[in-house]
Design an enzyme around this catalytic site. Structure first.
Site, PDB file in Angstrom:
ATOM      1  N   CYS A 140       0.837  -1.202   0.000  1.00  0.00           N
ATOM      2  CA  CYS A 140       0.000   0.000   0.000  1.00  0.00           C
ATOM      3  C   CYS A 140       0.867   1.246   0.000  1.00  0.00           C
ATOM      4  CB  CYS A 140      -0.920  -0.008   1.222  1.00  0.00           C
ATOM      5  SG  CYS A 140      -1.975   1.450   1.340  1.00  0.00           S
ATOM      6  N   CYS A 143      -0.300   4.103   2.217  1.00  0.00           N
ATOM      7  CA  CYS A 143      -0.104   3.825   3.644  1.00  0.00           C
ATOM      8  C   CYS A 143       1.341   4.073   4.066  1.00  0.00           C
ATOM      9  CB  CYS A 143      -0.449   2.373   3.970  1.00  0.00           C
ATOM     10  SG  CYS A 143      -2.034   1.801   3.397  1.00  0.00           S
ATOM     11  N   ASP A 144       2.298   3.660   3.243  1.00  0.00           N
ATOM     12  CA  ASP A 144       3.689   3.558   3.693  1.00  0.00           C
ATOM     13  C   ASP A 144       4.691   4.383   2.909  1.00  0.00           C
ATOM     14  OD1 ASP A 144       2.818   1.666   5.565  1.00  0.00           O
ATOM     15  OD2 ASP A 144       3.034   0.034   4.133  1.00  0.00           O
TER      16      ASP A 144
END
Length: 315
Positions: A140, A143-144
């Protein structure tokens, strides 16, 4: 309530996320008091691992994925949904009353079942991938991506999602290398052009990742193989983002309903009816094309209405 004294439910929703919570909300407002078996570890689906969601209608300033899922859950519960935080291990859909077996809470039975178990990220299946998951390996970008600011990044994949992730990650990484196993892409031309015109992105074709390398703390590189020359090389990478699609979460069904070749559940035309009367499906477990929160929520609504019509006819 012990297993022996449990009553047959009107409706059970297996799974959560936008499709599950919406289906439960509609069934609850119709007076069916549905039971949702939401999952033991990660109720709320993939959006609980997403940061800001900017394309869900009604939130002009965006909304955090976990907050959106919490609000959907609270709304479903407000109208009478009962949530069981457990995992479904198997099912029996052979009779008019459907039985759902769970990991820790025993068996539940219902007249109608709605399946909204979604999908999970497809993995490469190479050494080091699991070991360095969360320590360099990610599925993701939103997300990261921030964690790899000014560090070399690798993206694996050849579809639109891989292109989108590579373009997004170029905001953070010192460099982004897009690795694809074939000599042509599945991605749309507009997405491919965007990547090709991005000076921070390098493309490696006919190449596969054979291993994720690292130290005691995190990933440091990937081992690559050219599929034509079979030359082995290593490429420095602190962030390795895998974008090779999704796998529908249907294993627990054990063949109880018909599946498409890609593993998604077969439904009847534009409806959510599965191959088994009284069993319905919605969200990413059905949809391998759109895979958006809003389309999953819309399908969850349709599944609830389909189930409601079924229950009304059975009454």
């Amino acid at each position: 309530m012990t297993q022996e004294t449990r009553e047959v439910q009107k409706a059970i929703v297996i799974g959560s996320g936008p499709a599950g919570y919406t289906a439960a909300l509609y069934l609850a407002r119709a007076g069916y008091k549905p039971l949702m078996i939401a999952g033991a570890l990660t109720p709320g689906g993939q959006l609980v691992n997403t940061t800001e969601v900017e394309n869900f209608p009604g939130f002009p300033d965006g909304v955090m994925g976990p907050d959106l899922m919490d609000n959907m859950r609270d709304q479903a519960e407000k109208f009478g949904t009962v949530i069981e935080y457990d995992d479904v291990t198997s099912v029996d859909f052979s009779g008019d009353i459907k039985t759902v077996h769970t990991d820790a809470s025993g068996d539940f039975a219902a007249q109608a079942v709605v399946i909204t178990t979604g999908s999970q990220y497809r993995k490469l299946g190479v050494p080091g991938e699991i070991e360095y998951s969360g320590r360099g390996v990610s599925y993701c970008a939103t997300c990261d991506g921030f964690f790899f600011k000014d560090k070399p990044i690798v993206v694996v994949g050849g579809g639109d999602s891989a292109m989108e992730e590579a373009d997004f990650l170029s905001r953070f990484g010192s460099s982004v290398t897009l690795i694809h196993r074939r000599d042509s892409f599945r991605a749309s031309q507009i997405m491919l052009d965007r990547v090709k015109n991005n000076p921070k992105i390098n493309i490696l074709m006919n190449t596969i990742v054979t291993e994720v390398l690292g130290d005691d703390n995190s990933a440091t590189a990937v081992r690559l193989e050219n599929t034509q020359t079979h030359e082995i090389t290593e490429l420095e990478a602190n962030g390795i983002f895998i974008a090779i699609g999704h796998v529908p979460q249907t294993e627990f069904l054990g063949g109880a309903v018909d599946l498409n070749p890609d593993g998604t559940i077969v439904v009847d035309g534009a409806s959510t009816r599965t191959s088994v009367e009284g069993v319905f499906a919605a969200g990413d477990v059905v949809d391998s094309v759109y895979q958006q929160a809003i389309s999953a929520a819309g399908m969850g609504c349709r599944a609830a209405l389909d189930a409601q019509h079924y229950l009304t006819d059975k009454a």
